[in-house]
Design an enzyme around this catalytic site. Structure first.
Site, PDB file in Angstrom:
ATOM      1  N   ALA A  31       0.850  -1.176   0.000  1.00 20.87           N
ATOM      2  CA  ALA A  31       0.000   0.000   0.000  1.00 20.87           C
ATOM      3  C   ALA A  31       0.893   1.236   0.000  1.00 20.87           C
ATOM      4  O   ALA A  31       2.011   1.197   0.538  1.00 20.87           O
ATOM      5  CB  ALA A  31      -0.892  -0.010   1.230  1.00 20.87           C
ATOM      6  N   GLY A  80       0.717  -5.120   0.744  1.00 21.27           N
ATOM      7  CA  GLY A  80      -0.402  -5.216  -0.197  1.00 21.27           C
ATOM      8  C   GLY A  80       0.002  -5.809  -1.534  1.00 21.27           C
ATOM      9  O   GLY A  80      -0.833  -6.388  -2.232  1.00 21.27           O
ATOM     10  N   GLU A 131      -0.211  -9.410  -0.986  1.00 25.19           N
ATOM     11  CA  GLU A 131      -1.638  -9.751  -0.894  1.00 25.19           C
ATOM     12  C   GLU A 131      -2.296  -9.771  -2.271  1.00 25.19           C
ATOM     13  O   GLU A 131      -3.182 -10.588  -2.534  1.00 25.19           O
ATOM     14  CB  GLU A 131      -2.345  -8.742   0.019  1.00 25.19           C
ATOM     15  CG  GLU A 131      -1.856  -8.815   1.459  1.00 25.19           C
ATOM     16  CD  GLU A 131      -2.485  -7.728   2.311  1.00 25.19           C
ATOM     17  OE1 GLU A 131      -2.063  -6.563   2.198  1.00 25.19           O
ATOM     18  OE2 GLU A 131      -3.420  -8.026   3.072  1.00 25.19           O
ATOM     19  N   GLU A 171       3.876  -5.335   7.432  1.00 20.98           N
ATOM     20  CA  GLU A 171       2.962  -4.376   8.078  1.00 20.98           C
ATOM     21  C   GLU A 171       3.247  -4.189   9.558  1.00 20.98           C
ATOM     22  O   GLU A 171       3.109  -3.083  10.100  1.00 20.98           O
ATOM     23  CB  GLU A 171       1.502  -4.820   7.881  1.00 20.98           C
ATOM     24  CG  GLU A 171       0.975  -4.644   6.470  1.00 20.98           C
ATOM     25  CD  GLU A 171       1.241  -5.830   5.553  1.00 20.98           C
ATOM     26  OE1 GLU A 171       2.046  -6.717   5.937  1.00 20.98           O
ATOM     27  OE2 GLU A 171       0.659  -5.887   4.471  1.00 20.98           O
TER      28      GLU A 171
HETATM   29  N1  CO8 Z   1       4.579   3.327  -0.388  1.00 25.01           N
HETATM   30  C1  CO8 Z   1       5.003   4.513  -0.870  1.00 25.01           C
HETATM   31  N2  CO8 Z   1       6.225   4.698  -1.430  1.00 25.01           N
HETATM   32  C2  CO8 Z   1       7.040   3.640  -1.496  1.00 25.01           C
HETATM   33  C3  CO8 Z   1       6.664   2.374  -1.020  1.00 25.01           C
HETATM   34  C4  CO8 Z   1       5.358   2.224  -0.443  1.00 25.01           C
HETATM   35  N3  CO8 Z   1       4.891   1.041   0.029  1.00 25.01           N
HETATM   36  N4  CO8 Z   1       7.689   1.520  -1.212  1.00 25.01           N
HETATM   37  C5  CO8 Z   1       8.677   2.230  -1.798  1.00 25.01           C
HETATM   38  N5  CO8 Z   1       8.283   3.501  -1.976  1.00 25.01           N
HETATM   39  C6  CO8 Z   1       9.053   4.603  -2.583  1.00 25.01           C
HETATM   40  C7  CO8 Z   1      10.173   5.081  -1.694  1.00 25.01           C
HETATM   41  O1  CO8 Z   1       9.688   5.993  -0.717  1.00 25.01           O
HETATM   42  C8  CO8 Z   1      11.098   5.706  -2.694  1.00 25.01           C
HETATM   43  O2  CO8 Z   1      10.602   6.970  -3.034  1.00 25.01           O
HETATM   44  P1  CO8 Z   1      11.657   8.224  -3.165  1.00 25.01           P
HETATM   45  O3  CO8 Z   1      12.550   7.838  -4.322  1.00 25.01           O
HETATM   46  O4  CO8 Z   1      10.770   9.390  -3.447  1.00 25.01           O
HETATM   47  O5  CO8 Z   1      12.383   8.279  -1.867  1.00 25.01           O
HETATM   48  C9  CO8 Z   1      10.959   4.824  -3.915  1.00 25.01           C
HETATM   49  O6  CO8 Z   1       9.709   4.114  -3.748  1.00 25.01           O
HETATM   50  C10 CO8 Z   1      12.067   3.796  -4.045  1.00 25.01           C
HETATM   51  O7  CO8 Z   1      12.130   3.082  -2.819  1.00 25.01           O
HETATM   52  P2  CO8 Z   1      13.468   2.941  -1.948  1.00 25.01           P
HETATM   53  O8  CO8 Z   1      14.379   4.077  -2.191  1.00 25.01           O
HETATM   54  O9  CO8 Z   1      13.052   2.660  -0.540  1.00 25.01           O
HETATM   55  O10 CO8 Z   1      14.071   1.631  -2.641  1.00 25.01           O
HETATM   56  P3  CO8 Z   1      15.037   0.571  -1.941  1.00 25.01           P
HETATM   57  O11 CO8 Z   1      15.492  -0.313  -3.050  1.00 25.01           O
HETATM   58  O12 CO8 Z   1      16.052   1.234  -1.094  1.00 25.01           O
HETATM   59  O13 CO8 Z   1      14.075  -0.286  -0.948  1.00 25.01           O
HETATM   60  C11 CO8 Z   1      12.073  -1.481  -0.350  1.00 25.01           C
HETATM   61  C12 CO8 Z   1      13.044  -1.040  -1.472  1.00 25.01           C
HETATM   62  C13 CO8 Z   1      12.781  -2.454   0.586  1.00 25.01           C
HETATM   63  C14 CO8 Z   1      10.897  -2.206  -1.006  1.00 25.01           C
HETATM   64  C15 CO8 Z   1      11.606  -0.247   0.446  1.00 25.01           C
HETATM   65  O14 CO8 Z   1      11.144   0.731  -0.484  1.00 25.01           O
HETATM   66  C16 CO8 Z   1      10.481  -0.530   1.378  1.00 25.01           C
HETATM   67  O15 CO8 Z   1      10.698  -1.101   2.447  1.00 25.01           O
HETATM   68  N6  CO8 Z   1       9.220  -0.160   1.022  1.00 25.01           N
HETATM   69  C17 CO8 Z   1       8.086  -0.275   1.878  1.00 25.01           C
HETATM   70  C18 CO8 Z   1       7.608  -1.724   1.927  1.00 25.01           C
HETATM   71  C19 CO8 Z   1       6.440  -1.850   2.891  1.00 25.01           C
HETATM   72  O16 CO8 Z   1       6.544  -1.613   4.068  1.00 25.01           O
HETATM   73  N7  CO8 Z   1       5.255  -2.285   2.351  1.00 25.01           N
HETATM   74  C20 CO8 Z   1       4.073  -2.487   3.124  1.00 25.01           C
HETATM   75  C21 CO8 Z   1       3.230  -1.268   3.132  1.00 25.01           C
HETATM   76  S1  CO8 Z   1       1.851  -1.419   4.229  1.00 25.01           S
HETATM   77  C22 CO8 Z   1       0.732  -2.323   3.368  1.00 25.01           C
HETATM   78  O17 CO8 Z   1       0.959  -2.775   2.256  1.00 25.01           O
HETATM   79  C23 CO8 Z   1      -0.563  -2.518   4.043  1.00 25.01           C
HETATM   80  C24 CO8 Z   1      -1.647  -3.082   3.129  1.00 25.01           C
HETATM   81  C25 CO8 Z   1      -3.005  -3.064   3.757  1.00 25.01           C
HETATM   82  C26 CO8 Z   1      -3.596  -1.690   3.785  1.00 25.01           C
HETATM   83  C27 CO8 Z   1      -5.048  -1.739   4.136  1.00 25.01           C
HETATM   84  C28 CO8 Z   1      -5.811  -0.428   4.256  1.00 25.01           C
HETATM   85  C29 CO8 Z   1      -5.335   0.813   3.597  1.00 25.01           C
END
Ligand code: CO8
Length: 264
Positions: A70, A115, A118, A138
């Site tokens: 998400a 997500g 999922e 999460e």
């Molecule tokens: N949301 C928003 N932006 C994101 C997300 C995300 N989930 N993942 C990555 N990005 C963005 C980063 O902020 C970054 O943006 P910017 O260049 O502007 O800084 C860009 O994508 C590239 O990401 P990274 O620089 O972090 O890339 P890395 O290669 O260093 O890392 C990772 C990759 C490991 C995937 C890292 O980006 C990360 O940990 N992302 C988040 C993963 C996460 O926690 N996902 C779970 C989210 S919660 C969820 O899915 C809940 C679902 C249920 C919701 C139900 C109701 C709403």
């Protein structure tokens, strides 16, 4: 002939009865924001109704991610009521994908987190590139999965393996995902689309109504007790006995020739 359908956050190309839907926000690793859900809802409604489409491939743009979850920008400010609404809405869209009546094959080309994992779980089959990574992180955000992960993951890989992923939020690689049966196959990154299309073509070669009947029997049966699920199987089996494709399929076998399916 190929057809391209335009959407803000995804691309869709249809060719030879196969639709390829690509999540297209690579700058944020295809994170799922509200617009993605709007677009997924619309495209899957169109693909469900389109008789020219029989198999759907779902993947992510770029080389890094299927979907990194998400969109955390949208999660940051929400409270209880909106959280429940957004979870419910997302679950509805994923359920729509799961029950669209056509095989949906996730081609997991990179991160499938939160997500994103999922979404892959809501697909009928999952092929992963060897560079893919999976996880339900999460808990590291003070949350749990909200798009069906706490329910589909244990159903697919068992409660214990699912809880290990859910409680730690740790990422696993594609070979571990295969070992857990979270994915069906792992291939080299450059081969993922070709293998997805090959699998799609092997489904296109069999009777269309029988394909949707298998999906219906498996998903509907899984929610019932065994006796009721076996009755469901008999009911669906009986309906297929009245189809032209069953007459054609059995006749073609006996006449030692390939069948000509009409989907009727
Ligand atoms: N949301 C928003 N932006 C994101 C997300 C995300 N989930 N993942 C990555 N990005 C963005 C980063 O902020 C970054 O943006 P910017 O260049 O502007 O800084 C860009 O994508 C590239 O990401 P990274 O620089 O972090 O890339 P890395 O290669 O260093 O890392 C990772 C990759 C490991 C995937 C890292 O980006 C990360 O940990 N992302 C988040 C993963 C996460 O926690 N996902 C779970 C989210 S919660 C969820 O899915 C809940 C679902 C249920 C919701 C139900 C109701 C709403």
């Amino acid at each position: 002939m190929s057809q391209t359908l335009p959407f803000e956050t995804l691309a869709c190309e249809i060719e030879d009865q196969i639709a390829v839907v690509t999540l297209n926000r690579p700058q944020v690793l295809n994170a799922l924001n509200g617009q993605v859900f709007t677009d997924l809802k619309e495209i899957f409604a169109q693909l469900e109704d389109d008789p020219a489409v029989r198999v759907i491939l779902l993947t992510g743009a770029g080389e890094k991610a299927f979907a990194a979850g998400a969109d955390i920008n949208e999660l940051a400010g929400i409270g209880c009521s909106l959280g429940q609404d957004l979870s419910h809405r997302g679950q509805g869209v994923f359920r729509q994908i799961e029950t669209c009546g056509k095989p949906v094959i996730a081609l997991i080309n990179g991160y499938a987190l939160g997500g994103g994992c999922e979404l892959a779980l809501a697909c009928t089959l999952r092929l992963a590139s060897s560079s893919a990574e999976f996880g339900q992180p999460e808990v590291r955000l003070g949350l749990i999965p909200g798009y069906g992960g706490t329910q589909r993951l244990p159903r697919l890989i068992g409660s214990s393996a699912a809880l290990k992923l859910l409680l730690t939020g740790q990422r696993i690689d594609a070979s571990e995902a295969l070992r857990l049966r979270l994915v069906d196959e792992v291939v080299e990154p450059a081969e993922l689309m070709a293998r997805g299309k090959e699998l799609a073509r092997s489904i296109l070669a069999v009777a269309p109504l029988a394909v949707s009947a298998c999906i219906q029997a498996v998903y509907e049966g899984a929610d019932r007790g065994l006796e009721s699920a076996l009755r469901l199987e008999s009911t669906i089996f009986g309906h297929l006995c009245d189809t032209k494709d069953k007459i054609e399929g059995t006749r073609a076998f006996l006449e030692k020739r390939p069948p000509q399916w009409t989907g009727s």
